[in-house]
Motif scaffolding. Structure first.
Motif, PDB file in Angstrom:
ATOM      1  N   SER A  99       0.831  -1.214   0.000  1.00  0.00           N
ATOM      2  CA  SER A  99       0.000   0.000   0.000  1.00  0.00           C
ATOM      3  C   SER A  99       0.857   1.252   0.000  1.00  0.00           C
ATOM      4  O   SER A  99       0.493   2.257  -0.604  1.00  0.00           O
ATOM      5  CB  SER A  99      -1.013   0.009   1.136  1.00  0.00           C
ATOM      6  N   LEU A 100       2.036   1.193   0.659  1.00  0.00           N
ATOM      7  CA  LEU A 100       2.932   2.350   0.635  1.00  0.00           C
ATOM      8  C   LEU A 100       3.392   2.644  -0.799  1.00  0.00           C
ATOM      9  O   LEU A 100       3.369   3.792  -1.252  1.00  0.00           O
ATOM     10  CB  LEU A 100       4.144   2.101   1.537  1.00  0.00           C
ATOM     11  N   THR A 101       3.764   1.589  -1.516  1.00  0.00           N
ATOM     12  CA  THR A 101       4.232   1.770  -2.892  1.00  0.00           C
ATOM     13  C   THR A 101       3.121   2.319  -3.790  1.00  0.00           C
ATOM     14  O   THR A 101       3.358   3.214  -4.598  1.00  0.00           O
ATOM     15  CB  THR A 101       4.769   0.437  -3.456  1.00  0.00           C
ATOM     16  N   ARG A 102       1.903   1.799  -3.619  1.00  0.00           N
ATOM     17  CA  ARG A 102       0.779   2.324  -4.415  1.00  0.00           C
ATOM     18  C   ARG A 102       0.549   3.800  -4.102  1.00  0.00           C
ATOM     19  O   ARG A 102       0.296   4.599  -5.000  1.00  0.00           O
ATOM     20  CB  ARG A 102      -0.507   1.525  -4.128  1.00  0.00           C
ATOM     21  N   LEU A 155       5.991  -5.264 -17.120  1.00  0.00           N
ATOM     22  CA  LEU A 155       6.153  -3.817 -16.946  1.00  0.00           C
ATOM     23  C   LEU A 155       6.817  -3.213 -18.183  1.00  0.00           C
ATOM     24  O   LEU A 155       6.377  -2.179 -18.696  1.00  0.00           O
ATOM     25  CB  LEU A 155       6.980  -3.514 -15.689  1.00  0.00           C
ATOM     26  N   ALA A 156       7.862  -3.880 -18.676  1.00  0.00           N
ATOM     27  CA  ALA A 156       8.563  -3.390 -19.872  1.00  0.00           C
ATOM     28  C   ALA A 156       7.605  -3.371 -21.060  1.00  0.00           C
ATOM     29  O   ALA A 156       7.584  -2.415 -21.843  1.00  0.00           O
ATOM     30  CB  ALA A 156       9.787  -4.249 -20.157  1.00  0.00           C
ATOM     31  N   ASP A 157       6.798  -4.420 -21.206  1.00  0.00           N
ATOM     32  CA  ASP A 157       5.813  -4.479 -22.289  1.00  0.00           C
ATOM     33  C   ASP A 157       4.854  -3.300 -22.233  1.00  0.00           C
ATOM     34  O   ASP A 157       4.400  -2.801 -23.258  1.00  0.00           O
ATOM     35  CB  ASP A 157       4.974  -5.773 -22.190  1.00  0.00           C
ATOM     36  N   GLN A 184       9.418  -6.785  -2.871  1.00  0.00           N
ATOM     37  CA  GLN A 184       8.146  -7.507  -2.773  1.00  0.00           C
ATOM     38  C   GLN A 184       7.194  -7.219  -3.927  1.00  0.00           C
ATOM     39  O   GLN A 184       6.471  -8.094  -4.373  1.00  0.00           O
ATOM     40  CB  GLN A 184       7.480  -7.196  -1.431  1.00  0.00           C
ATOM     41  N   CYS A 185       7.225  -5.985  -4.429  1.00  0.00           N
ATOM     42  CA  CYS A 185       6.343  -5.627  -5.540  1.00  0.00           C
ATOM     43  C   CYS A 185       6.704  -6.397  -6.803  1.00  0.00           C
ATOM     44  O   CYS A 185       5.841  -6.734  -7.613  1.00  0.00           O
ATOM     45  CB  CYS A 185       6.416  -4.137  -5.820  1.00  0.00           C
ATOM     46  N   PRO A 206       2.549 -10.777  -8.785  1.00  0.00           N
ATOM     47  CA  PRO A 206       2.101 -10.858 -10.186  1.00  0.00           C
ATOM     48  C   PRO A 206       1.024  -9.827 -10.550  1.00  0.00           C
ATOM     49  O   PRO A 206       0.780  -9.581 -11.726  1.00  0.00           O
ATOM     50  CB  PRO A 206       1.575 -12.297 -10.320  1.00  0.00           C
ATOM     51  N   THR A 207       0.384  -9.206  -9.542  1.00  0.00           N
ATOM     52  CA  THR A 207      -0.646  -8.213  -9.852  1.00  0.00           C
ATOM     53  C   THR A 207      -0.047  -6.809  -9.997  1.00  0.00           C
ATOM     54  O   THR A 207      -0.745  -5.865 -10.365  1.00  0.00           O
ATOM     55  CB  THR A 207      -1.739  -8.162  -8.756  1.00  0.00           C
ATOM     56  N   PHE A 208       1.253  -6.679  -9.696  1.00  0.00           N
ATOM     57  CA  PHE A 208       1.866  -5.350  -9.687  1.00  0.00           C
ATOM     58  C   PHE A 208       1.803  -4.625 -11.044  1.00  0.00           C
ATOM     59  O   PHE A 208       1.436  -3.441 -11.089  1.00  0.00           O
ATOM     60  CB  PHE A 208       3.301  -5.433  -9.139  1.00  0.00           C
TER      61      PHE A 208
END
Ligand code: C2E
Ligand code: MG
Ligand code: MG
Ligand code: MG
Length: 287
Positions: A89-92, A169-171, A121-122, A126-128
């Motif tokens: 949640s911090l990263t989001r 992410l790259a895609d 962890q992010c 797989p949902t990141f």
């Protein structure tokens, strides 16, 4: 009771662990509140093209405006967030704030790519990638305006899983940067399979670049490696003009550090950009 094994594998009572877990509970609930109540703020540190001095982007760095303890640096709460399941949640929250700011700058006619730090962890979640895409969409920021700074630890922990996330992410058009390159575990092999765009040279090597031949050798070698993999290179921790000039000579494309500016709150950064940020010529003349 809290037990901890010593180096001989013998368990012994460790009273401090109990104190820690009480302290930990307090940190967890405080951090939750911080995220929910907007106590986390971002400071932005500019990056410049080494050979022209032109400002080419910012790194967003998290700070906690704590109601009692004042402004806290990431070292005081990121590890706690990672250990207590709050880093997601911090990263989001950080991503969302950085993208909102990036969009606001775009609306002001200022194209300012942002880099955001993302913990291990992010990259194993797989949902990141979908979360990132959702946030880019919500804040109407084109993916190429965002760079995610990752550290080697995620890749070392589970290379196959991390690569899947990084590939997605790259895609999606987001840029990927390896932060603090060379300070973690062996990373060179991963360069072959990972779709990263940028390498950040750690401050550890950049400091004393001019006075310490060993640091100089490390930076030269890392630059050669980066160029072989066609990676853009950012040197962090550039604190003086001499180091900047040496990096220009060595072919390091981008510089970041106190010599240019320390990380600033968004409004101060905007003022800085108007006053000093556009003075690429002045800055180079000072070298
Ligand atoms: P980093 O990503 O390697 O960030 C660079 C750090 O070096 C920043 O410290 C920055 O303020 C500092 N720095 C920049 N230029 C200079 C310089 O010229 N000299 C010196 N001595 N230091 C300089 P900061 O802001 O305390 O951040 C520390 C670390 O915390 C970051 O290292 C990053 O790994 C982590 N971090 C910061 N924000 C976040 C975040 O939102 N999420 C996550 N997961 N980690 C974060
Ligand atoms: Mg970073
Ligand atoms: Mg770094
Ligand atoms: Mg660093």
């Amino acid at each position: 009771y809290a037990a901890k094994r010593n180096h001989l594998g013998v368990a012994r009572y460790e009273p401090s662990l109990d104190e820690h877990s009480t302290a930990r509970l307090a940190v967890v609930s405080e951090l939750r509140r911080a995220i929910d109540h907007g106590e986390l703020v971002l400071h932005y540190q500019p990056k410049a093209v080494t050979c022209s001095g032109a400002i080419c982007g910012v790194e967003a760095l998290a700070r906690w405006q704590h109601p009692r303890r004042g402004l806290l640096g990431p070292g005081e709460f990121i590890p706690a967030a990672e250990e207590n399941g709050l880093i997601g949640s911090l990263t989001r929250y950080v991503l969302s704030s950085a993208l909102r700011q990036c969009h606001a700058w775009l609306m002001d006619g200022c194209t300012m790519p942002v880099s955001v730090n993302v913990g291990a962890q992010c990259l194993l979640d797989p949902t990141f990638p979908d979360q990132v895409a959702g946030l880019l969409d919500r804040h109407q920021v084109p993916p190429h305006m965002l760079t995610l700074e990752i550290t080697e630890s995620a890749i070392v922990a589970d290379p196959a899983r991390a690569n899947l996330v990084l590939g997605e992410l790259a895609d999606s058009g987001v840029s990927l940067s390896i932060d603090d390159f060379g300070t973690g575990y062996s990373s060179i092999a991963y360069l072959q399979s990972m779709r990263v765009h940028e390498m950040k040279l750690d401050r550890l090597f950049v400091t004393e670049l001019c006075s310490n031949p060993r640091n100089n050798a490390i930076v030269r070698t890392l630059l050669e490696l980066a160029h072989a993999f066609e990676l853009q290179v950012v040197a962090e921790g550039v604190e003086d003009g001499e180091t900047w000039a040496a990096l220009a000579e060595l072919g390091c494309g981008i510089v970041q550090g106190f010599y240019l500016s320390k990380p600033l709150p968004a409004d101060e950064f905007a003022a800085w950009l108007q006053q000093d940020g556009s003075r690429a010529h002045t800055r180079l003349a000072e070298l």
